[in-house]
Design a protein around this motif. Structure first.
Motif, PDB file in Angstrom:
ATOM      1  N   ALA A 102       0.832  -1.205   0.000  1.00  0.00           N
ATOM      2  CA  ALA A 102       0.000   0.000   0.000  1.00  0.00           C
ATOM      3  C   ALA A 102       0.869   1.258   0.000  1.00  0.00           C
ATOM      4  CB  ALA A 102      -0.929   0.001   1.213  1.00  0.00           C
ATOM      5  N   ILE A 103       1.959   1.232   0.762  1.00  0.00           N
ATOM      6  CA  ILE A 103       2.857   2.384   0.789  1.00  0.00           C
ATOM      7  C   ILE A 103       3.474   2.617  -0.579  1.00  0.00           C
ATOM      8  CG2 ILE A 103       5.005   3.283   1.774  1.00  0.00           C
ATOM      9  CD1 ILE A 103       4.343   1.674   4.319  1.00  0.00           C
ATOM     10  N   LEU A 104       3.974   1.540  -1.193  1.00  0.00           N
ATOM     11  CA  LEU A 104       4.599   1.663  -2.511  1.00  0.00           C
ATOM     12  C   LEU A 104       3.593   2.128  -3.561  1.00  0.00           C
ATOM     13  CD1 LEU A 104       6.768  -1.578  -2.389  1.00  0.00           C
ATOM     14  CD2 LEU A 104       7.634   0.772  -2.450  1.00  0.00           C
ATOM     15  N   ARG A 105       2.378   1.604  -3.500  1.00  0.00           N
ATOM     16  CA  ARG A 105       1.358   2.001  -4.477  1.00  0.00           C
ATOM     17  C   ARG A 105       1.038   3.488  -4.360  1.00  0.00           C
ATOM     18  NH1 ARG A 105      -4.302  -1.190  -5.188  1.00  0.00           N
ATOM     19  NH2 ARG A 105      -2.837  -2.717  -6.059  1.00  0.00           N
ATOM     20  N   GLN A 106       0.924   3.990  -3.135  1.00  0.00           N
ATOM     21  CA  GLN A 106       0.556   5.397  -2.967  1.00  0.00           C
ATOM     22  C   GLN A 106       1.705   6.333  -3.309  1.00  0.00           C
ATOM     23  OE1 GLN A 106      -2.390   6.510  -2.700  1.00  0.00           O
ATOM     24  NE2 GLN A 106      -3.259   4.458  -2.503  1.00  0.00           N
ATOM     25  N   ILE A 107       2.945   5.917  -3.076  1.00  0.00           N
ATOM     26  CA  ILE A 107       4.073   6.736  -3.530  1.00  0.00           C
ATOM     27  C   ILE A 107       4.062   6.809  -5.059  1.00  0.00           C
ATOM     28  CG2 ILE A 107       6.589   6.825  -3.733  1.00  0.00           C
ATOM     29  CD1 ILE A 107       6.771   5.754  -0.892  1.00  0.00           C
ATOM     30  N   TYR A 109       1.468   6.374  -7.073  1.00  0.00           N
ATOM     31  CA  TYR A 109       0.311   7.177  -7.494  1.00  0.00           C
ATOM     32  C   TYR A 109       0.585   8.669  -7.336  1.00  0.00           C
ATOM     33  CZ  TYR A 109      -4.292   9.351  -7.325  1.00  0.00           C
ATOM     34  OH  TYR A 109      -5.364  10.194  -7.536  1.00  0.00           O
ATOM     35  N   THR A 110       1.180   9.038  -6.205  1.00  0.00           N
ATOM     36  CA  THR A 110       1.447  10.449  -5.934  1.00  0.00           C
ATOM     37  C   THR A 110       2.383  11.039  -6.975  1.00  0.00           C
ATOM     38  OG1 THR A 110       1.073  10.222  -3.559  1.00  0.00           O
ATOM     39  CG2 THR A 110       2.482  12.043  -4.255  1.00  0.00           C
ATOM     40  N   VAL A 111       3.489  10.361  -7.237  1.00  0.00           N
ATOM     41  CA  VAL A 111       4.500  10.897  -8.151  1.00  0.00           C
ATOM     42  C   VAL A 111       4.000  10.907  -9.598  1.00  0.00           C
ATOM     43  CG1 VAL A 111       6.851  10.556  -9.028  1.00  0.00           C
ATOM     44  CG2 VAL A 111       6.359  10.213  -6.602  1.00  0.00           C
ATOM     45  N   ALA A 112       3.149   9.943  -9.966  1.00  0.00           N
ATOM     46  CA  ALA A 112       2.661   9.838 -11.342  1.00  0.00           C
ATOM     47  C   ALA A 112       1.419  10.681 -11.600  1.00  0.00           C
ATOM     48  CB  ALA A 112       2.353   8.379 -11.677  1.00  0.00           C
ATOM     49  N   ASN A 113       0.913  11.383 -10.603  1.00  0.00           N
ATOM     50  CA  ASN A 113      -0.352  12.109 -10.731  1.00  0.00           C
ATOM     51  C   ASN A 113      -0.328  13.134 -11.861  1.00  0.00           C
ATOM     52  OD1 ASN A 113      -2.559  14.007  -8.599  1.00  0.00           O
ATOM     53  ND2 ASN A 113      -3.017  12.202  -9.803  1.00  0.00           N
ATOM     54  N   LEU A 180      14.710   1.609  -1.805  1.00  0.00           N
ATOM     55  CA  LEU A 180      14.797   2.573  -2.904  1.00  0.00           C
ATOM     56  C   LEU A 180      14.527   1.901  -4.246  1.00  0.00           C
ATOM     57  CD1 LEU A 180      17.866   4.745  -1.849  1.00  0.00           C
ATOM     58  CD2 LEU A 180      15.488   5.496  -2.030  1.00  0.00           C
ATOM     59  N   ALA A 181      15.028   0.681  -4.420  1.00  0.00           N
ATOM     60  CA  ALA A 181      14.790  -0.040  -5.677  1.00  0.00           C
ATOM     61  C   ALA A 181      13.303  -0.315  -5.870  1.00  0.00           C
ATOM     62  CB  ALA A 181      15.575  -1.344  -5.675  1.00  0.00           C
ATOM     63  N   ARG A 182      12.614  -0.702  -4.807  1.00  0.00           N
ATOM     64  CA  ARG A 182      11.177  -0.978  -4.902  1.00  0.00           C
ATOM     65  C   ARG A 182      10.378   0.301  -5.125  1.00  0.00           C
ATOM     66  NH1 ARG A 182      13.362  -5.221  -2.572  1.00  0.00           N
ATOM     67  NH2 ARG A 182      12.295  -7.252  -2.699  1.00  0.00           N
ATOM     68  N   ILE A 183      10.817   1.400  -4.530  1.00  0.00           N
ATOM     69  CA  ILE A 183      10.143   2.681  -4.767  1.00  0.00           C
ATOM     70  C   ILE A 183      10.280   3.082  -6.228  1.00  0.00           C
ATOM     71  CG2 ILE A 183      10.268   5.157  -4.302  1.00  0.00           C
ATOM     72  CD1 ILE A 183      10.958   4.414  -1.385  1.00  0.00           C
ATOM     73  N   ARG A 184      11.483   2.958  -6.783  1.00  0.00           N
ATOM     74  CA  ARG A 184      11.688   3.316  -8.201  1.00  0.00           C
ATOM     75  C   ARG A 184      10.845   2.435  -9.115  1.00  0.00           C
ATOM     76  NH1 ARG A 184      17.352   3.299  -6.522  1.00  0.00           N
ATOM     77  NH2 ARG A 184      17.992   5.452  -6.068  1.00  0.00           N
ATOM     78  N   THR A 185      10.770   1.147  -8.787  1.00  0.00           N
ATOM     79  CA  THR A 185       9.943   0.239  -9.600  1.00  0.00           C
ATOM     80  C   THR A 185       8.465   0.617  -9.501  1.00  0.00           C
ATOM     81  OG1 THR A 185      11.509  -1.585  -9.302  1.00  0.00           O
ATOM     82  CG2 THR A 185       9.258  -2.165  -9.926  1.00  0.00           C
ATOM     83  N   VAL A 187       7.181   3.528  -8.835  1.00  0.00           N
ATOM     84  CA  VAL A 187       6.961   4.789  -9.552  1.00  0.00           C
ATOM     85  C   VAL A 187       6.977   4.560 -11.063  1.00  0.00           C
ATOM     86  CG1 VAL A 187       7.965   7.051 -10.071  1.00  0.00           C
ATOM     87  CG2 VAL A 187       7.797   6.260  -7.698  1.00  0.00           C
ATOM     88  N   ALA A 188       7.934   3.772 -11.546  1.00  0.00           N
ATOM     89  CA  ALA A 188       8.004   3.491 -12.986  1.00  0.00           C
ATOM     90  C   ALA A 188       6.729   2.811 -13.475  1.00  0.00           C
ATOM     91  CB  ALA A 188       9.223   2.626 -13.282  1.00  0.00           C
ATOM     92  N   ASN A 189       6.234   1.839 -12.712  1.00  0.00           N
ATOM     93  CA  ASN A 189       4.994   1.156 -13.107  1.00  0.00           C
ATOM     94  C   ASN A 189       3.802   2.110 -13.080  1.00  0.00           C
ATOM     95  OD1 ASN A 189       6.397  -1.239 -13.367  1.00  0.00           O
ATOM     96  ND2 ASN A 189       5.880  -1.988 -11.316  1.00  0.00           N
ATOM     97  N   ALA A 190       3.749   2.967 -12.050  1.00  0.00           N
ATOM     98  CA  ALA A 190       2.645   3.923 -11.947  1.00  0.00           C
ATOM     99  C   ALA A 190       2.684   4.934 -13.082  1.00  0.00           C
ATOM    100  CB  ALA A 190       2.699   4.639 -10.600  1.00  0.00           C
ATOM    101  N   VAL A 191       3.868   5.372 -13.462  1.00  0.00           N
ATOM    102  CA  VAL A 191       4.002   6.331 -14.561  1.00  0.00           C
ATOM    103  C   VAL A 191       3.557   5.695 -15.876  1.00  0.00           C
ATOM    104  CG1 VAL A 191       5.665   7.629 -15.954  1.00  0.00           C
ATOM    105  CG2 VAL A 191       5.767   7.742 -13.457  1.00  0.00           C
ATOM    106  N   ALA A 192       3.945   4.445 -16.113  1.00  0.00           N
ATOM    107  CA  ALA A 192       3.526   3.751 -17.334  1.00  0.00           C
ATOM    108  C   ALA A 192       2.005   3.640 -17.396  1.00  0.00           C
ATOM    109  CB  ALA A 192       4.173   2.373 -17.396  1.00  0.00           C
TER     110      ALA A 192
END
Length: 290
Positions: A102-107, A109-113, A180-185, A187-192
């Motif tokens: 849930a934390i990773l998903r919301q980070i 979502y936030t960055v890709a908004n 950090l690696a999981r956060i970047r992943t 964010v990359a998935n959310a941006v796509a």
């Protein structure tokens, strides 16, 4: 995660070419996050709303939101020449996150908004407030804006600092490098996914010049369901976390109602449960609150 919207969805939080609105956000947030023990993990401020993934380390989130939003809004009113309220009268939407997913998903979502809104192709292109752990903005250092804040008042220092922290549940599980690696992943998935959603909705990328010169009197025209329910927790599809969240929520509401009914009946034996805010901090003596 905390979401706050502008009144009637006006573009009052629109980023400025010279960075003034961004500076107002960062300064008020840095000063008051330190005062109330708030850790910021990810944030993005769009023209009509802002998302913040944060940790409330001392149980003072309501006080932080009250003081930070008031100071930020007052400063923004001076800057914009806006005479009415900045934020909508409805309360901020606060979603408690259960589990690392849930934390990773919301980070993400936030960055890709900003990408999903069709404003930019990549979060790095957004000219407004935008930060995540391990990103370009790892540590905020901002000078006191020349607007609104009294330089003779010790509450408002000449400079404020604030780190963009990795959420502790992620570092405890994966270590700093792994987190950090999981956060970047994430964010990359959310941006796509955000790019795909923007193209499907035929939202076209704006130029930075168009974004920073948009009138504050403009209002968002995207459809929003009126009267829809706001979530209070997120578990990213993890059934175990969702059941735990539901159990905690039901227990809190049950204990709260029992304490409230006892108080109304003049029986002060029941204590309000931990997490109660106004009764616990403003109206009752500590002996009546856990």
């Amino acid at each position: 995660m905390v979401t706050r919207r502008t009144t009637r969805r006006h573009f009052l939080l629109r980023p400025d070419r010279d960075g003034t609105a961004q500076q107002l956000y960062w300064y008020t947030t840095a000063v008051l996050a330190q005062k109330f023990g708030i850790q910021i993990h990810a944030v993005q401020v769009l023209s009509t709303h802002m998302h913040e993934v944060l940790t409330d380390t001392r149980g003072l989130l309501p006080a932080f939101l009250r003081e930070r939003n008031r100071a930020f809004a007052n400063a923004l009113k001076c800057h914009r020449g806006w005479s009415e309220e900045v934020f909508q009268r409805a309360a901020a939407n606060c979603v408690r996150l259960f589990g690392n997913d849930a934390i990773l998903r919301q980070i993400g979502y936030t960055v890709a908004n900003c990408v999903e809104a069709g404003l930019v192709e990549s979060p790095e292109q957004w000219p407004g407030v935008n930060a995540m752990p391990g990103g370009a903005t790892k540590h905020i250092r901002v000078a006191r804006p020349p607007i609104y804040f009294d330089p003779t008042n010790p509450v408002w220092p000449a400079e404020a600092e604030m780190p963009i922290n990795i959420p502790s549940p992620l570092t405890e599980t994966y270590g700093e490098i792994g987190a950090l690696a999981r956060i970047r992943t994430a964010v990359a998935n959310a941006v796509a996914m955000a790019r795909s959603a923007a193209r499907k909705a035929k939202r076209f990328v704006s130029t930075i010049a168009d974004i920073v010169k948009a009138s504050i009197f403009r209002r968002s025209r995207t459809f929003e369901q009126a009267g829809s329910r706001e979530p209070t927790f997120g578990a990213a599809g993890n059934v175990e976390c969702a059941l735990m969240a539901l159990s905690e929520r039901r227990a809190f509401l049950s204990n709260y109602r029992r304490a409230r009914d006892a108080l109304k009946a003049g029986e002060f034996a029941e204590s309000f449960p931990e997490g109660t805010w106004r009764w616990a901090t403003e109206l009752l003596p500590p002996s009546l609150c856990k």
